[in-house]
Structures are given as C-alpha cells and as structure tokens.
Scaffold this motif. Structure first.
Motif, short mmCIF file in Angstrom:
data_model
loop_
_atom_site.label_atom_id
_atom_site.label_comp_id
_atom_site.label_asym_id
_atom_site.label_seq_id
_atom_site.Cartn_x
_atom_site.Cartn_y
_atom_site.Cartn_z
N ALA A 62 0.93 -1.14 -0.01
CA ALA A 62 -0.09 -0.04 0.06
C ALA A 62 0.78 1.34 0.03
N LEU A 63 2.02 1.37 0.82
CA LEU A 63 2.81 2.39 0.92
C LEU A 63 3.57 2.55 -0.85
N GLU A 64 3.85 1.54 -1.19
CA GLU A 64 4.58 1.57 -2.57
C GLU A 64 3.73 2.24 -3.51
N GLY A 65 2.44 2.02 -3.30
CA GLY A 65 1.45 2.82 -4.17
C GLY A 65 1.56 4.32 -4.15
N LEU A 66 1.87 4.68 -2.90
CA LEU A 66 2.18 6.12 -2.56
C LEU A 66 3.50 6.59 -2.82
N GLY A 67 4.31 5.79 -3.23
CA GLY A 67 5.90 6.54 -3.72
C GLY A 67 6.49 6.06 -2.47
N TYR A 68 6.44 5.25 -1.36
CA TYR A 68 7.36 4.85 -0.46
C TYR A 68 7.69 3.36 -0.48
N GLN A 69 8.79 3.14 -0.05
CA GLN A 69 9.51 1.85 0.04
C GLN A 69 9.71 1.60 1.49
N ALA A 70 9.20 0.48 1.94
CA ALA A 70 9.58 -0.33 3.22
C ALA A 70 11.06 -0.42 3.28
#
Length: 463
Positions: A223-231
């Motif tokens: 879900a974060l990846e879809g917002l431009g963030y990487q865990a």
C-alpha cells in the motif's frame, strides 16, 4: 533542599541514555493521538541469573533519583530533532521541553527484597499531565503517552483501506485466510507507516511470522509503494532466526514477481534476540539471507555473569487490561493492574508469591486460598499463616511517599531476605524453583482474553 536536588541531578542518569527506538516510539504515540491515554507498565524478569532460583531487588534509589530530576535540556531536544524525521512537527519538541514526572506513580519491591521470575518487581503508572517513565532504567520514549495529541503527518489518503485491499491479494497468494493475520498488529503497522512512511520497518514475530506478521507487513508495504514509499526492512526477534530469514526471503521473491514490485526482493531482514558468538557465526554464513544482526546482551556481557533480561510491558490503558498474545507462551504477559503478596508458613518459611488484580481483597492469614501456579494445568489451595504485601508505593504523582532506606538498611534487609530461603532454593546447582501463582480472578481474565478473538476484543493488545 535546592542543594540536595542539584546533587541528585548531577548523580542521575540523563534522559537520553537510551535507545533511538524510545524516541521514535515517543513520536509515534504523539502522531497516533495516544499521548494522553492513562497507562501502566510492569517490570519483571523471566529467568534468574546464573541458573539460580531467585534474585534481589536493587536500584530503587537510582530509579527515584532519575524520576525526580527528569528533564530534557535544550541540547537533548536539539539532538532528538537531528535524529527524528525532518518533517516532525516543531510542537512535538516544545512538549518534550515541558515534560516532567509529576504524574508518575511507582510501586516496587523494597530494596533488598527477594524477587522471583514471572512476578512483578515494579509497576509504573501515569495520568495525563504527567509523564510515564521506566523505573529501572531511563525509558523516555514511554513519556509521550502523556503528551497532547497532534495530527499525523504521513500519507493523507486512507492507507488503512488500501492495506485491506492488498491484504486480500497477499493472503490469496500465500494460501492464507484473510482473517488469519492479526488485525491489531495490522493497525499498529498502519499507524507506524503513517508516522514514518519513509522508514517503515515491521517486527514480524509478535503473533505468528507466517500467518500474521509477514502478510500484514506485505499488505502495508505494498500500500505504501502505491504512494511512492518503500519499506526499509523487517525484523525477527524469536524462533529459529536463520530458517525464518530464508523462508521470508523466498516469500519476498515470489510476491515481488507476482505483483511486479522488484525492490521487494531485496528488503533487508534484520535479526536479534540475545545473539552470542555461535549464533552470530551461524547467521553470517553464506546464504543465510540475513542483512543485519542486532548484537547486544550476550556479546557485551561475560557469559558467566549474564544480564537479568528484564521485561517492561504495557498492562493497562485507560483502566482497561492489556496483554500480549503470542505463539511463544514464555512471551505472553499478564493483563491488568496487579497487587503481589508473599505467603508464608507458620515457621516463617516461604510458600509462594501470589499475583492478583488490584481490585481484589488481599489474601488473609489463616484463610484457605485457591490459586493457579504458573505453568500448572490445575489450581490448588493454600492456607498461609502469614501474608506480606510486596509492592510498596514509593512515588505518587511525582512525589516521594516515604524516605528511601540507607545502604546499610538495604543490606541488612537483603541478608534477612536471604535467610528465609530454604536450602533447596539457595543451592548453586539445579536449585528448586520458587512457586509463583495467580489468583482465580486473574487466571480467569487471562483465560478470557486468550480465548477471545483478538479481532473482536478491545482488551487484547500487544505491547
């Protein structure tokens, strides 16, 4: 009086003598709006040092000195500002400057008391307007449960809804039922991701790595990846670390291919949990899939003089009991605010320690009491000739309730405590374990929370 307080301040440990983890947790509480919740923590230990059967309580004076002089200086706050995310609300740091321990209450074993595994050695509570701090070592991250709430500064979309959508896809890929991953754990991951979207890392073994931690992490990470963030990674803190790391890496690779997220293949895996030299060599071997190793207790202490390994866990929030549920029975905690009593025989011998909920009437000498020994499948009855309360009130609303004993008094009390132990408990090799038991009411609460669905019970939570 002023001179005495100045001397205390010079001798006290500084608030930042702690882990960065505590500072990030402090900010997490602030951003999640949980800063004003009344809370209580317990301090206890699971195993005695040296393979023995008992320990002696010590360090109360240092604890009280730390609490009475706790104050973050400008330099402390400036340092925190340099290590926390750059977009942190400046109001957070202003509240840090105003923190003190005027709302803290501490109940603890007197200095020199016998202490046994599984029984609370101390309890720390705080009410809004004060600050909750650890009573055995500086734990300023817990202070921020008492801070005024602020709005989150992470992604502004409905991250939780996106996570639920991804969870269905992840569970289908892993062959899991969508109800298996623990909802409370997932909510904690979402809250952390909202607070630290550029630094999201998941601890996977709170409940079950395969059935809960891993799918919950993947759902939030995607879900974060879809917002431009990487865990930035995952961490393991129990079980067979090498085997789990290899299995997790395999899952990362298949999920990365399934959902076309290449970076997920190389998400760092960090491991910890009292790693010694032998385990370090095992984890560092080729093909281990471990990217980071947390080195601590077993490496920086002499094996023949091990640390006590204290545990500091949440047991109550807003008057509601909390307990940690986990597949590792040893790491499950006991819920609720509690009282502790030592039961003695007619000759002064120690029978057992009993833990009960704070609202229960104390055991009475000469009256039969039904209790549940820790680890036993059935209850038993005991009729104590004498009953001693164990946890005394030392600090209330930040104020010392009674004078602390001198060093000579503490030493004399420790010698008296040791003299009451039976030879079976004092022997160096294979000592007999001292019995700690739960009251019927406390055992019933443990059974109720353990049996209830974590997805439905607001009283169950990991700490």
């Amino acid at each position: 009086m002023a001179a005495e307080q100045d001397a205390e301040g010079r001798a006290a440990a500084r608030p930042l003598l702690t882990d960065l983890y505590q500072a990030t947790m402090a900010l997490g509480y602030w951003r999640a709006g949980r800063a004003q919740d009344q809370a209580e923590f317990e301090l206890f230990f699971r195993r005695c040092p040296f393979g023995g059967a008992f320990a002696l309580a010590a360090g109360l004076r240092d604890c009280v000195r730390f609490l009475r002089t706790f104050r973050l200086r400008d330099a402390d706050v400036q340092f925190l500002a340099s290590v926390l995310p750059p977009d942190t609300d400046p109001a957070f740091f202003e509240h840090l400057r105003a923190l003190d321990c005027s709302g803290v209450t501490v109940r603890a074993l007197p200095e020199g008391s016998l202490a046994f595994p599984g029984a609370a050695a101390a309890s720390v509570g705080a009410t809004p307007g004060g600050a909750a701090a650890g009573n055995a070592a500086p734990l300023p991250g817990q202070l921020c449960q008492m801070l005024a709430p602020a709005a989150g500064q992470g992604p502004t979309v409905d991250l939780a809804a996106s996570v639920e959508t991804w969870l269905e896809r992840v569970c289908a890929h892993l062959g899991l039922g969508v109800q298996e991953p623990h909802r409370g754990e997932r909510a904690a991951f979402v809250a952390y991701a909202l607070a630290f979207p550029r630094a999201f890392q998941g601890l996977l073994d709170t409940y079950s790595v395969r059935r809960s931690g891993l799918p919950n992490f993947l759902a939030v990470a995607l879900a974060l990846e879809g917002l431009g963030y990487q865990a930035v990674g995952v961490r393991l803190d129990s079980g067979d670390l090498l085997q789990q790391a290899q299995e997790i890496r395999g899952v990362f690779r298949t999920v990365a291919a399934q959902f076309r997220v290449p970076w997920l293949e190389s998400v760092p895996i960090t491991v910890s949990n009292s790693i010694d030299e032998e385990e370090l060599a095992r984890l560092a071997q080729k093909g281990s899939e471990v990217n980071g190793i947390g080195i601590g207790t077993s490496v920086v202490t002499c094996p023949r003089q091990p640390s006590l390994g204290c545990v500091y866990k949440l047991v109550s929030v807003g008057g509601q009991p909390r307990m940690k549920l986990t597949e590792d029975p040893e790491k499950q905690t006991l819920p609720g605010s509690k009282a502790a009593f030592r039961l003695l025989g007619s000759n002064g011998s120690l029978l057992m320690d009993v833990l009960q909920l704070a609202e229960e009437p104390p055991p009475q000498a000469g009256q039969e009491l039904r209790v549940w020994p820790r680890g036993a499948q059935e209850s038993c009855t005991v009729r104590p000739a004498h009953v001693e309360p164990l946890l005394r009130l030392w600090v209330q609303q930040g104020q010392l309730c009674e004078p602390l004993p001198s060093l000579a008094e503490s030493r004399a009390f420790a010698q008296l405590s040791l003299s009451r132990l039976s030879p079976a408990h004092r022997r160096l090799e294979q000592p007999e374990l001292y019995q700690v038991a739960l009251s019927e009411k406390l055992q019933a609460l443990v059974d109720k929370l353990s049996a209830s669905s974590p997805r439905e019970s607001p009283m169950v939570g990991a700490a």
